[in-house]
Scaffold this motif. Structure first.
Motif, PDB file in Angstrom:
ATOM      1  N   GLN A  80     -55.579  31.706  19.929  1.00 14.30           N
ATOM      2  CA  GLN A  80     -56.053  31.837  21.289  1.00 14.30           C
ATOM      3  C   GLN A  80     -54.631  31.918  22.217  1.00 14.30           C
ATOM      4  OE1 GLN A  80     -58.389  28.661  22.689  1.00 14.30           O
ATOM      5  NE2 GLN A  80     -60.055  29.266  21.208  1.00 14.30           N
ATOM      6  N   ARG A  81     -53.608  31.693  21.584  1.00 13.72           N
ATOM      7  CA  ARG A  81     -52.240  31.955  22.156  1.00 13.72           C
ATOM      8  C   ARG A  81     -51.982  31.108  23.318  1.00 13.72           C
ATOM      9  NH1 ARG A  81     -49.862  36.503  19.973  1.00 13.72           N
ATOM     10  NH2 ARG A  81     -48.518  36.903  21.944  1.00 13.72           N
ATOM     11  N   HIS A  82     -52.300  29.898  23.186  1.00  7.58           N
ATOM     12  CA  HIS A  82     -51.932  28.873  24.410  1.00  7.58           C
ATOM     13  C   HIS A  82     -51.519  27.779  23.608  1.00  7.58           C
ATOM     14  CE1 HIS A  82     -55.288  25.910  23.489  1.00  7.58           C
ATOM     15  NE2 HIS A  82     -56.137  27.088  22.867  1.00  7.58           N
ATOM     16  N   LEU A  83     -50.877  26.734  24.700  1.00 10.54           N
ATOM     17  CA  LEU A  83     -50.381  25.824  24.362  1.00 10.54           C
ATOM     18  C   LEU A  83     -50.997  24.340  24.478  1.00 10.54           C
ATOM     19  CD1 LEU A  83     -46.756  26.375  26.246  1.00 10.54           C
ATOM     20  CD2 LEU A  83     -47.606  26.692  24.124  1.00 10.54           C
ATOM     21  N   VAL A  84     -50.949  23.268  24.019  1.00  7.69           N
ATOM     22  CA  VAL A  84     -51.762  21.960  24.063  1.00  7.69           C
ATOM     23  C   VAL A  84     -50.687  21.040  24.314  1.00  7.69           C
ATOM     24  CG1 VAL A  84     -53.594  23.009  22.555  1.00  7.69           C
ATOM     25  CG2 VAL A  84     -51.664  21.582  21.541  1.00  7.69           C
ATOM     26  N   THR A  85     -51.130  20.074  25.193  1.00  2.00           N
ATOM     27  CA  THR A  85     -50.588  18.874  25.577  1.00  2.00           C
ATOM     28  C   THR A  85     -50.779  17.750  24.835  1.00  2.00           C
ATOM     29  OG1 THR A  85     -52.248  17.740  27.012  1.00  2.00           O
ATOM     30  CG2 THR A  85     -50.988  19.417  28.035  1.00  2.00           C
ATOM     31  N   TYR A  86     -49.699  16.859  24.723  1.00  2.00           N
ATOM     32  CA  TYR A  86     -49.984  15.859  23.824  1.00  2.00           C
ATOM     33  C   TYR A  86     -50.874  15.132  24.066  1.00  2.00           C
ATOM     34  CZ  TYR A  86     -44.767  16.747  22.795  1.00  2.00           C
ATOM     35  OH  TYR A  86     -43.714  17.348  22.566  1.00  2.00           O
ATOM     36  N   ARG A  87     -51.172  14.607  25.087  1.00  2.00           N
ATOM     37  CA  ARG A  87     -52.629  13.761  25.696  1.00  2.00           C
ATOM     38  C   ARG A  87     -53.722  14.614  25.280  1.00  2.00           C
ATOM     39  NH1 ARG A  87     -53.186  10.971  31.374  1.00  2.00           N
ATOM     40  NH2 ARG A  87     -50.995  10.350  30.716  1.00  2.00           N
ATOM     41  N   SER A  88     -53.625  15.871  25.132  1.00  2.00           N
ATOM     42  CA  SER A  88     -55.349  16.370  24.987  1.00  2.00           C
ATOM     43  C   SER A  88     -55.411  16.437  23.324  1.00  2.00           C
ATOM     44  CB  SER A  88     -55.342  17.892  25.481  1.00  2.00           C
ATOM     45  OG  SER A  88     -54.385  18.630  24.863  1.00  2.00           O
ATOM     46  N   LEU A  89     -54.225  16.420  22.650  1.00  2.00           N
ATOM     47  CA  LEU A  89     -54.238  16.263  21.264  1.00  2.00           C
ATOM     48  C   LEU A  89     -54.815  14.983  20.709  1.00  2.00           C
ATOM     49  CD1 LEU A  89     -51.328  18.504  19.294  1.00  2.00           C
ATOM     50  CD2 LEU A  89     -54.008  18.776  19.177  1.00  2.00           C
ATOM     51  N   ILE A  90     -54.204  14.111  21.350  1.00  2.00           N
ATOM     52  CA  ILE A  90     -54.324  12.733  21.104  1.00  2.00           C
ATOM     53  C   ILE A  90     -55.931  12.512  21.470  1.00  2.00           C
ATOM     54  CG2 ILE A  90     -54.355  10.111  21.940  1.00  2.00           C
ATOM     55  CD1 ILE A  90     -51.213  10.823  22.331  1.00  2.00           C
ATOM     56  N   GLU A  91     -56.483  12.861  22.465  1.00  2.00           N
ATOM     57  CA  GLU A  91     -57.765  12.616  22.945  1.00  2.00           C
ATOM     58  C   GLU A  91     -58.802  13.400  21.985  1.00  2.00           C
ATOM     59  OE1 GLU A  91     -58.070  13.912  27.061  1.00  2.00           O
ATOM     60  OE2 GLU A  91     -57.011  12.052  27.617  1.00  2.00           O
ATOM     61  N   ARG A  92     -58.434  14.993  21.518  1.00  2.00           N
ATOM     62  CA  ARG A  92     -59.281  15.569  20.777  1.00  2.00           C
ATOM     63  C   ARG A  92     -59.325  14.783  19.094  1.00  2.00           C
ATOM     64  NH1 ARG A  92     -58.561  21.536  22.985  1.00  2.00           N
ATOM     65  NH2 ARG A  92     -56.272  20.834  22.847  1.00  2.00           N
ATOM     66  N   LEU A  93     -58.171  14.566  19.002  1.00  2.00           N
ATOM     67  CA  LEU A  93     -58.118  14.080  17.362  1.00  2.00           C
ATOM     68  C   LEU A  93     -58.641  12.658  17.320  1.00  2.00           C
ATOM     69  CD1 LEU A  93     -54.656  15.629  16.559  1.00  2.00           C
ATOM     70  CD2 LEU A  93     -56.859  16.422  15.860  1.00  2.00           C
ATOM     71  N   GLN A  94     -58.838  11.852  18.558  1.00  2.00           N
ATOM     72  CA  GLN A  94     -59.140  10.532  18.699  1.00  2.00           C
ATOM     73  C   GLN A  94     -58.091   9.783  17.572  1.00  2.00           C
ATOM     74  OE1 GLN A  94     -63.232  10.404  17.848  1.00  2.00           O
ATOM     75  NE2 GLN A  94     -64.084  11.308  19.661  1.00  2.00           N
ATOM     76  N   LEU A  95     -56.864   9.945  17.925  1.00  2.00           N
ATOM     77  CA  LEU A  95     -55.915   9.209  17.030  1.00  2.00           C
ATOM     78  C   LEU A  95     -55.625   7.463  17.495  1.00  2.00           C
ATOM     79  CD1 LEU A  95     -52.672  11.601  17.173  1.00  2.00           C
ATOM     80  CD2 LEU A  95     -54.443  10.989  15.194  1.00  2.00           C
ATOM     81  N   PRO A  96     -55.734   6.571  16.772  1.00  2.00           N
ATOM     82  CA  PRO A  96     -55.902   5.447  16.889  1.00  2.00           C
ATOM     83  C   PRO A  96     -54.491   5.001  17.442  1.00  2.00           C
ATOM     84  CG  PRO A  96     -55.534   5.643  14.591  1.00  2.00           C
ATOM     85  CD  PRO A  96     -55.558   7.003  15.114  1.00  2.00           C
ATOM     86  N   THR A  97     -54.303   3.669  18.145  1.00  2.00           N
ATOM     87  CA  THR A  97     -53.182   3.275  18.556  1.00  2.00           C
ATOM     88  C   THR A  97     -52.206   2.880  17.353  1.00  2.00           C
ATOM     89  OG1 THR A  97     -54.311   2.301  20.445  1.00  2.00           O
ATOM     90  CG2 THR A  97     -52.181   1.378  20.141  1.00  2.00           C
ATOM     91  N   PRO A  98     -50.825   3.087  17.520  1.00  2.00           N
ATOM     92  CA  PRO A  98     -50.291   4.027  18.633  1.00  2.00           C
ATOM     93  C   PRO A  98     -50.391   5.327  18.480  1.00  2.00           C
ATOM     94  CG  PRO A  98     -48.693   3.043  17.066  1.00  2.00           C
ATOM     95  CD  PRO A  98     -50.072   2.690  16.473  1.00  2.00           C
ATOM     96  N   ALA A  99     -51.127   5.711  19.392  1.00  2.00           N
ATOM     97  CA  ALA A  99     -51.444   7.204  18.982  1.00  2.00           C
ATOM     98  C   ALA A  99     -50.084   8.064  19.389  1.00  2.00           C
ATOM     99  CB  ALA A  99     -52.752   7.511  20.183  1.00  2.00           C
TER     100      ALA A  99
END
Length: 121
Positions: A23-42
């Protein structure tokens, strides 16, 4: 930094970055953490995964997919650790902040957008 990410999260990270590339776009660290639902310490987990991916891409001579992940701030650049890791893998030589880093990052993002990565990476 030791890598502690599940195979499921790793595959999801690769899929998110591939979607961003297509899609030729950038993603933020925060949005990746939220979309991936990474556990703490994310953030530590995400950083380790992105640095591992950077090392893999560098070894294969591919553009660095981790360049697609940026901070939410006005700079829209990755954190300084990205540039430090890019130095360690031999892809960037310069100050980790400022005009040279921003120009190199923009160039690397363009390379990522134009490159086709092999499947199941």
């Amino acid at each position: 930094m030791a890598l502690h990410i599940s195979r499921t999260h790793w595959q999801a990270l690769l899929a998110e970055l591939e979607e961003a590339r297509c899609q030729r776009h950038l993603v933020t660290y925060r949005s990746l953490i939220e979309r991936l639902q990474l556990p703490t310490p994310a953030m530590i987990t995400l950083t380790a995964a992105l640095e591992h991916l950077m090392a893999l891409d560098a070894r294969q001579g591919s553009p660095l997919r981790s360049a697609l992940v940026v901070s939410q701030g006005a700079s829209r650049l990755p954190r300084p650790g990205f540039f430090e890791c890019a130095q360690r893998v031999g892809r960037f030589n310069g100050q980790v902040d400022g005009i040279a880093a921003a120009a190199w990052h923009a160039s690397e993002v363009t390379r990522v957008f134009e490159y086709t990565y092999p499947p199941n990476d």
